[in-house]
Design a protein around this motif. Sequence first.
Motif, PDB file in Angstrom:
ATOM      1  N   THR A 167     -20.672  17.099  -5.928  1.00 56.17           N
ATOM      2  CA  THR A 167     -19.613  16.377  -5.219  1.00 56.17           C
ATOM      3  C   THR A 167     -18.262  16.639  -5.889  1.00 56.17           C
ATOM      4  OG1 THR A 167     -21.169  14.698  -4.444  1.00 56.17           O
ATOM      5  CG2 THR A 167     -18.842  14.092  -4.461  1.00 56.17           C
ATOM      6  N   GLN A 168     -18.285  16.683  -7.216  1.00 54.94           N
ATOM      7  CA  GLN A 168     -17.058  16.993  -7.961  1.00 54.94           C
ATOM      8  C   GLN A 168     -16.552  18.387  -7.591  1.00 54.94           C
ATOM      9  OE1 GLN A 168     -15.214  15.051  -9.867  1.00 54.94           O
ATOM     10  NE2 GLN A 168     -13.780  16.708 -10.410  1.00 54.94           N
TER      11      GLN A 168
ATOM     12  N   LYS B   8     -14.866  18.553  -4.150  1.00 55.38           N
ATOM     13  CA  LYS B   8     -13.686  17.726  -3.846  1.00 55.38           C
ATOM     14  C   LYS B   8     -12.646  18.478  -3.042  1.00 55.38           C
ATOM     15  CE  LYS B   8     -11.671  14.802  -6.786  1.00 55.38           C
ATOM     16  NZ  LYS B   8     -11.252  14.171  -8.094  1.00 55.38           N
TER      17      LYS B   8
ATOM     18  N   GLU C 266     -27.027  11.222  -5.200  1.00 57.52           N
ATOM     19  CA  GLU C 266     -25.899  12.124  -5.382  1.00 57.52           C
ATOM     20  C   GLU C 266     -26.145  13.120  -6.523  1.00 57.52           C
ATOM     21  OE1 GLU C 266     -22.155  10.344  -6.553  1.00 57.52           O
ATOM     22  OE2 GLU C 266     -21.022  11.946  -5.559  1.00 57.52           O
TER      23      GLU C 266
ATOM     24  N   VAL D  51     -22.710  23.965  -2.732  1.00 62.02           N
ATOM     25  CA  VAL D  51     -21.396  23.329  -2.537  1.00 62.02           C
ATOM     26  C   VAL D  51     -20.296  24.272  -3.038  1.00 62.02           C
ATOM     27  CG1 VAL D  51     -19.889  21.439  -3.307  1.00 62.02           C
ATOM     28  CG2 VAL D  51     -22.244  20.953  -2.559  1.00 62.02           C
TER      29      VAL D  51
ATOM     30  N   GLU E 263     -15.558  16.370   7.172  1.00 64.44           N
ATOM     31  CA  GLU E 263     -16.297  16.090   5.928  1.00 64.44           C
ATOM     32  C   GLU E 263     -17.670  16.714   6.079  1.00 64.44           C
ATOM     33  OE1 GLU E 263     -15.885  11.824   4.419  1.00 64.44           O
ATOM     34  OE2 GLU E 263     -14.937  11.632   6.378  1.00 64.44           O
TER      35      GLU E 263
ATOM     36  N   LEU F 290     -18.713   8.498   4.141  1.00 59.24           N
ATOM     37  CA  LEU F 290     -19.673   8.513   3.034  1.00 59.24           C
ATOM     38  C   LEU F 290     -20.273   7.122   2.836  1.00 59.24           C
ATOM     39  CD1 LEU F 290     -21.119  10.024   0.810  1.00 59.24           C
ATOM     40  CD2 LEU F 290     -19.051   9.901  -0.584  1.00 59.24           C
TER      41      LEU F 290
ATOM     42  N   TYR G 176     -25.975  16.088  -2.243  1.00 60.57           N
ATOM     43  CA  TYR G 176     -27.025  15.069  -2.394  1.00 60.57           C
ATOM     44  C   TYR G 176     -28.420  15.688  -2.406  1.00 60.57           C
ATOM     45  CZ  TYR G 176     -23.888  11.118  -1.979  1.00 60.57           C
ATOM     46  OH  TYR G 176     -22.901  10.194  -2.238  1.00 60.57           O
TER      47      TYR G 176
ATOM     48  N   TYR H 224     -19.892  16.871   0.012  1.00 61.55           N
ATOM     49  CA  TYR H 224     -20.689  15.982  -0.838  1.00 61.55           C
ATOM     50  C   TYR H 224     -22.055  16.600  -1.097  1.00 61.55           C
ATOM     51  CZ  TYR H 224     -17.253  12.951   1.477  1.00 61.55           C
ATOM     52  OH  TYR H 224     -16.106  12.416   2.019  1.00 61.55           O
TER      53      TYR H 224
ATOM     54  N   PHE I 254     -21.689  17.361   4.288  1.00 60.38           N
ATOM     55  CA  PHE I 254     -22.725  17.029   3.308  1.00 60.38           C
ATOM     56  C   PHE I 254     -23.658  18.233   3.126  1.00 60.38           C
ATOM     57  CE2 PHE I 254     -22.542  12.308   3.015  1.00 60.38           C
ATOM     58  CZ  PHE I 254     -21.643  12.039   4.035  1.00 60.38           C
TER      59      PHE I 254
END
Lengths: 193, 193
Positions: free
Chosen positions: A187-188, A191, A182, A153, A85, B5, A171, A169, A87
Amino acid sequence: MSTILNEVLAANAGYTADFGDKGKLPMPPGRRFAILTCMDARLDPAKYAGLAEGDAHVIRNAGGRASDDAIRSLVISYKLLGTREWFVVHHTDCGMETFTDDVMRKLLRSSLKTASVDASGWHDAGGGGGSPEGEHISWLTIPNQEQSVLEDVQRIRTHPLVPRDIPIYGYIYDVKTGKLIEVPAATQAGKAA
Amino acid sequence: MSTILNEVLAANAGYTADFGDKGKLPMPPGRRFAILTCMDARLDPAKYAGLAEGDAHVIRNAGGRASDDAIRSLVISYKLLGTREWFVVHHTDCGMETFTDDVMRKLLRSSLKTASVDASGWHDAGGGGGSPEGEHISWLTIPNQEQSVLEDVQRIRTHPLVPRDIPIYGYIYDVKTGKLIEVPAATQAGKAA
């Protein structure tokens, strides 16, 4: 020896004196995630995201941008060291909002021009007047934080070396409060497939 | 929402609850220095070098290498935000010592080849069999730590956009003890003019 160097080495001696079991931590991040964020002095990702030594990879550059080098690091983080994952964390009041490539080029051009004739401390890049370095560098400035998080992202998400099943993610860290806010569109976009 | 998260946001809420006066810190690093170091999860530069929020820029990538992007960040750090001393800190037991460009290329080639036919989670870079991305990336691997610190200090020292009057210190962080160990040849190469 400079004051800063003395202070850093003294602080390091204090840290090693109470190092405990940290010498036995394995190389791969225990919590299997990575954070890409800005080099800004006010940001301490270990503190703002709750990281102990051994937990997570932290990649930092001016702006927290998804540069080729940041993506090199993320691909290594995933492929060889198992993070799953990621960020992307930019922040309010970022230095990268305060200038443009043009401004930086002018600043550098003037420094480089004077390098051969005064004590400005700069190398002379081109024999005093040729095309200076820095003219073609993209400084990755940030006109808008939400947009820059989204773009970064997206850049990571669509990079051919990035696996589709890693969620990313987006932020923004608020330097006034320490809060992670956020960017839902990012973030969308990030995914996992 | 993923466990990671949730944990990060919970830790962040704890951090903001006790944020104190940190919201008033200015943008330029108070102690006017920058550290370039590795993304490795075991390294916490704020702890190993004694940094509070607001003190210093921290730039991190895979290996702590003096990539173009790290130099972009250092030039911004100096030119716009006033840092005057820089550290390059690699570390023992670095992941970058464990592979070569060839190994990485083979790994990626095989992942990319299978991307179109199985659930490996990778993008297909070239329609299933064309020249994959990653073939021409230099992964900046490290055959020898002392040598890599020296080379990176030299690369920064001789970069045309880097001012001559900034001292650059070369160190290796020992992950077994937490200690910063100088690479004297690197610090020598990084001396200010």
